[in-house]
Design a protein around this motif. Structure first.
Motif, mmCIF file in Angstrom:
data_model
loop_
_atom_site.group_PDB
_atom_site.id
_atom_site.type_symbol
_atom_site.label_atom_id
_atom_site.label_comp_id
_atom_site.label_asym_id
_atom_site.label_seq_id
_atom_site.Cartn_x
_atom_site.Cartn_y
_atom_site.Cartn_z
ATOM 1 N N ILE A 256 0.871 -1.172 0.000
ATOM 2 C CA ILE A 256 0.000 0.000 0.000
ATOM 3 C C ILE A 256 0.908 1.223 0.000
ATOM 4 O O ILE A 256 1.817 1.325 0.829
ATOM 5 C CB ILE A 256 -0.893 0.031 1.255
ATOM 6 C CG1 ILE A 256 -1.814 -1.184 1.284
ATOM 7 C CG2 ILE A 256 -1.707 1.321 1.303
ATOM 8 C CD1 ILE A 256 -2.832 -1.225 0.176
ATOM 9 N N GLY A 257 0.681 2.150 -0.905
ATOM 10 C CA GLY A 257 1.587 3.287 -1.001
ATOM 11 C C GLY A 257 0.876 4.598 -1.256
ATOM 12 O O GLY A 257 -0.335 4.657 -1.434
ATOM 13 N N GLU B 246 7.681 12.995 -3.029
ATOM 14 C CA GLU B 246 7.898 11.950 -2.038
ATOM 15 C C GLU B 246 6.937 10.791 -2.273
ATOM 16 O O GLU B 246 5.805 10.982 -2.755
ATOM 17 C CB GLU B 246 7.699 12.517 -0.628
ATOM 18 C CG GLU B 246 7.725 11.521 0.507
ATOM 19 C CD GLU B 246 9.047 10.801 0.731
ATOM 20 O OE1 GLU B 246 9.873 10.738 -0.207
ATOM 21 O OE2 GLU B 246 9.269 10.298 1.853
ATOM 22 N N GLN B 247 7.397 9.579 -1.949
ATOM 23 C CA GLN B 247 6.579 8.377 -2.000
ATOM 24 C C GLN B 247 6.904 7.495 -0.801
ATOM 25 O O GLN B 247 7.996 7.566 -0.250
ATOM 26 C CB GLN B 247 6.834 7.578 -3.292
ATOM 27 C CG GLN B 247 6.406 8.290 -4.560
ATOM 28 C CD GLN B 247 6.726 7.484 -5.803
ATOM 29 O OE1 GLN B 247 7.881 7.258 -6.110
ATOM 30 N NE2 GLN B 247 5.693 7.041 -6.504
ATOM 31 N N ASP B 248 5.953 6.665 -0.415
ATOM 32 C CA ASP B 248 6.193 5.722 0.670
ATOM 33 C C ASP B 248 5.264 4.527 0.491
ATOM 34 O O ASP B 248 4.247 4.617 -0.215
ATOM 35 C CB ASP B 248 5.957 6.378 2.027
ATOM 36 C CG ASP B 248 6.701 5.663 3.149
ATOM 37 O OD1 ASP B 248 7.339 4.626 2.885
ATOM 38 O OD2 ASP B 248 6.656 6.148 4.298
ATOM 39 N N VAL B 249 5.616 3.405 1.115
ATOM 40 C CA VAL B 249 4.813 2.188 1.013
ATOM 41 C C VAL B 249 4.747 1.499 2.368
ATOM 42 O O VAL B 249 5.580 1.732 3.253
ATOM 43 C CB VAL B 249 5.389 1.197 -0.025
ATOM 44 C CG1 VAL B 249 5.333 1.771 -1.423
ATOM 45 C CG2 VAL B 249 6.812 0.793 0.339
ATOM 46 N N GLU B 250 3.746 0.650 2.529
ATOM 47 C CA GLU B 250 3.582 -0.201 3.702
ATOM 48 C C GLU B 250 3.202 -1.598 3.207
ATOM 49 O O GLU B 250 2.311 -1.754 2.370
ATOM 50 C CB GLU B 250 2.484 0.346 4.616
ATOM 51 C CG GLU B 250 2.301 -0.412 5.905
ATOM 52 C CD GLU B 250 3.376 -0.105 6.934
ATOM 53 O OE1 GLU B 250 3.581 -0.935 7.832
ATOM 54 O OE2 GLU B 250 4.004 0.970 6.820
ATOM 55 N N ARG B 251 3.891 -2.619 3.712
ATOM 56 C CA ARG B 251 3.613 -3.990 3.276
ATOM 57 C C ARG B 251 2.367 -4.530 3.964
ATOM 58 O O ARG B 251 2.159 -4.289 5.163
ATOM 59 C CB ARG B 251 4.820 -4.879 3.570
ATOM 60 C CG ARG B 251 4.671 -6.307 3.049
ATOM 61 C CD ARG B 251 5.992 -7.041 3.052
ATOM 62 N NE ARG B 251 6.898 -6.504 2.057
ATOM 63 C CZ ARG B 251 6.862 -6.793 0.760
ATOM 64 N NH1 ARG B 251 5.918 -7.624 0.302
ATOM 65 N NH2 ARG B 251 7.717 -6.273 -0.073
ATOM 66 N N VAL B 252 1.537 -5.249 3.201
ATOM 67 C CA VAL B 252 0.332 -5.882 3.735
ATOM 68 C C VAL B 252 0.297 -7.338 3.262
ATOM 69 O O VAL B 252 1.077 -7.746 2.411
ATOM 70 C CB VAL B 252 -0.947 -5.146 3.273
ATOM 71 C CG1 VAL B 252 -0.972 -3.726 3.809
ATOM 72 C CG2 VAL B 252 -1.049 -5.141 1.750
ATOM 73 N N ASP B 253 -0.631 -8.119 3.846
ATOM 74 C CA ASP B 253 -0.751 -9.504 3.420
ATOM 75 C C ASP B 253 -2.220 -9.906 3.292
ATOM 76 O O ASP B 253 -3.118 -9.073 3.421
ATOM 77 C CB ASP B 253 -0.001 -10.438 4.381
ATOM 78 C CG ASP B 253 -0.544 -10.386 5.805
ATOM 79 O OD1 ASP B 253 -1.743 -10.061 5.987
ATOM 80 O OD2 ASP B 253 0.229 -10.653 6.747
ATOM 81 N N VAL C 213 -0.326 6.248 5.407
ATOM 82 C CA VAL C 213 0.799 6.488 4.490
ATOM 83 C C VAL C 213 0.606 7.810 3.756
ATOM 84 O O VAL C 213 1.558 8.579 3.560
ATOM 85 C CB VAL C 213 0.946 5.325 3.495
ATOM 86 C CG1 VAL C 213 2.056 5.618 2.488
ATOM 87 C CG2 VAL C 213 1.239 4.020 4.222
ATOM 88 N N GLU C 214 -0.620 8.100 3.354
ATOM 89 C CA GLU C 214 -0.905 9.342 2.641
ATOM 90 C C GLU C 214 -0.561 10.565 3.486
ATOM 91 O O GLU C 214 0.099 11.501 3.012
ATOM 92 C CB GLU C 214 -2.374 9.393 2.238
ATOM 93 C CG GLU C 214 -2.732 8.479 1.083
ATOM 94 C CD GLU C 214 -4.226 8.446 0.822
ATOM 95 O OE1 GLU C 214 -4.968 9.201 1.491
ATOM 96 O OE2 GLU C 214 -4.665 7.659 -0.046
#
Length: 306
Positions: free
Chosen positions: A238-239, A256-263, A278-279
C-alpha cells in the motif's frame, strides 16, 4: 531580479518574498536555492560572494544532473548583511552563470491554502503539525467543495471557504480559488485529498506551487473504491505519492513516495486505514520539504535536498 530559467521556461518571480527586512547588524539565518547550467566554479563563486558579506555557511548541498545538464544547490548561511546586500551579491553571480534563484529566511512560515473534500486525515494531520510540530507553514484558509470538514477548520481557528464544484460551476469555482489566492497572499496550495481535477490553465498559472497526494496504485485501480479493487487483486504493498500538480493528471514531478507492506489477512477496511496513514505522512514530508526550500524542479522531475 533575474528569474529566467536557463532552459527558457517561464518561472514565477519568487525571489522577492513576503518577509520583513531583518534589523541591520542582527545575524539572520538565510536559505538560498539555485539552479543553472552545470559547469566549473559555481560553488566557489557562491561561497565567495557570501563570504565577502561575512556570511557563515551552516549547510550546503549540491547536485549536478547529467541528464538535464543542470546544477542545483541549496545553502543555509548566517549573515548580518541586509537582504538587499545579499540579493545584490547573488544577482552578480547569477548573471555570470545564468541562474534561477530564490532567497528566504530559514523557518519563515509559507502562507498555505488547504483544499479538501470529505476525507479528514490529511487536513487534520497538517493542521496538527502546523500547531504542534513546527511545520513551517501558515495555513491561511481551508477550501472545501463540501462542508463536511468545516468543523475541523473551525476547531483549529482557520477560515473555511465553501466552494462547491459541479460540471457547470467549475469555471466559477476556479475563479473563486484565484480570488482567494490573491486575497490571502497564498504561496502554496495543498490538495489534502481534494477530489476535484484542476484545469490545465490553473495548473500553468501556479507551477511548483500546488502539491497533491494520492494512493500509489495508479495507473491501476482507477476510479471509485481503489482499496477494494486492490484487495480483490491481493496487493502486497500500500503506497502514496505526493507530487506537484500539472495539467497531466497525477503525473506531475514527484516529491515523495512511501509504502507499507500488507498480506492476505488484511480486510478492505484495514487497507484503507493503512493507506490513509501512508498518505498523511507522505504529504506532510512533501509539504515540509517544500516549505523548507528543499525541493527544486528539474524538468518533470525534482531534486530533493533532505
Amino acid at each position: 531580479m533575474s528569474t529566467t530559467d536557463p532552459r527558457g521556461a517561464d518561472v514565477p518571480d519568487t525571489s522577492a518574498l513576503r518577509t520583513a527586512q531583518p534589523s541591520t547588524g542582527d545575524p539572520t539565518h538565510w536559505v538560498l536555492t539555485l539552479s543553472c547550467p552545470d559547469g566549473p566554479g559555481i560553488v566557489h563563486a557562491v561561497a565567495g560572494a557570501l563570504a565577502r558579506l561575512g556570511g557563515n555557511i551552516t549547510e550546503s548541498q549540491q547536485f549536478g544532473d547529467p541528464l538535464s545538464g543542470l546544477f542545483f544547490m541549496r545553502v543555509q548561511v548566517e549573515a548580518a548583511a541586509e537582504r538587499t546586500e545579499l540579493e545584490r551579491a547573488v544577482e552578480e553571480v547569477a548573471a555570470r552563470f545564468g541562474m534561477t534563484w530564490q532567497l528566504d529566511v530559514v523557518g519563515r512560515r509559507v502562507r498555505t491554502l488547504l483544499m479538501v473534500s470529505k476525507a479528514p486525515h490529511c487536513l487534520v494531520d497538517l493542521l496538527y503539525r502546523e500547531r504542534s510540530q513546527g511545520m513551517p507553514i501558515e495555513v491561511v484558509g481551508v477550501v472545501g467543495n463540501h462542508r463536511d470538514l468545516e468543523d475541523i477548520a473551525s476547531f483549529y481557528g482557520k477560515p473555511f471557504h465553501h466552494v462547491p464544484v459541479t460540471r457547470d460551476t467549475k469555471p466559477a469555482a476556479e475563479a473563486r480559488l484565484r480570488e482567494l489566492v490573491t486575497e490571502l497572499d497564498v504561496e502554496l496550495v495543498v490538495l489534502a485529498r481534494y477530489m476535484q481535477i484542476l484545469s490545465d490553465e490553473l495548473c500553468r498559472e501556479m507551477p511548483g506551487r500546488i502539491i497533491n497526494i494520492h494512493h500509489s496504485f495508479l495507473p491501476s485501480f482507477k476510479g471509485a473504491r481503489p482499496y477494494a479493487q486492490a484487495h480483490d487483486r491481493g496487493v502486497k504493498l500500500i503506497g502514496a505519492t505526493s507530487h506537484y500538480v500539472t495539467g497531466d493528471l497525477d503525473e506531475g514531478p514527484i516529491i515523495e513516495q512511501d509504502v507499507e507492506r500488507v498480506d492476505h489477512t488484511r480486510r478492505v477496511e484495514d487497507l484503507v486505514a493503512i493507506g490513509e496513514d501512508v498518505e498523511r505522512q507522505t504529504l506532510a514530508r512533501a509539504v515540509r520539504w517544500h516549505a523548507e526550500h528543499r525541493v527544486l524542479l528539474d524538468g518533470h522531475r525534482t531534486v530533493v535536498f533532505r
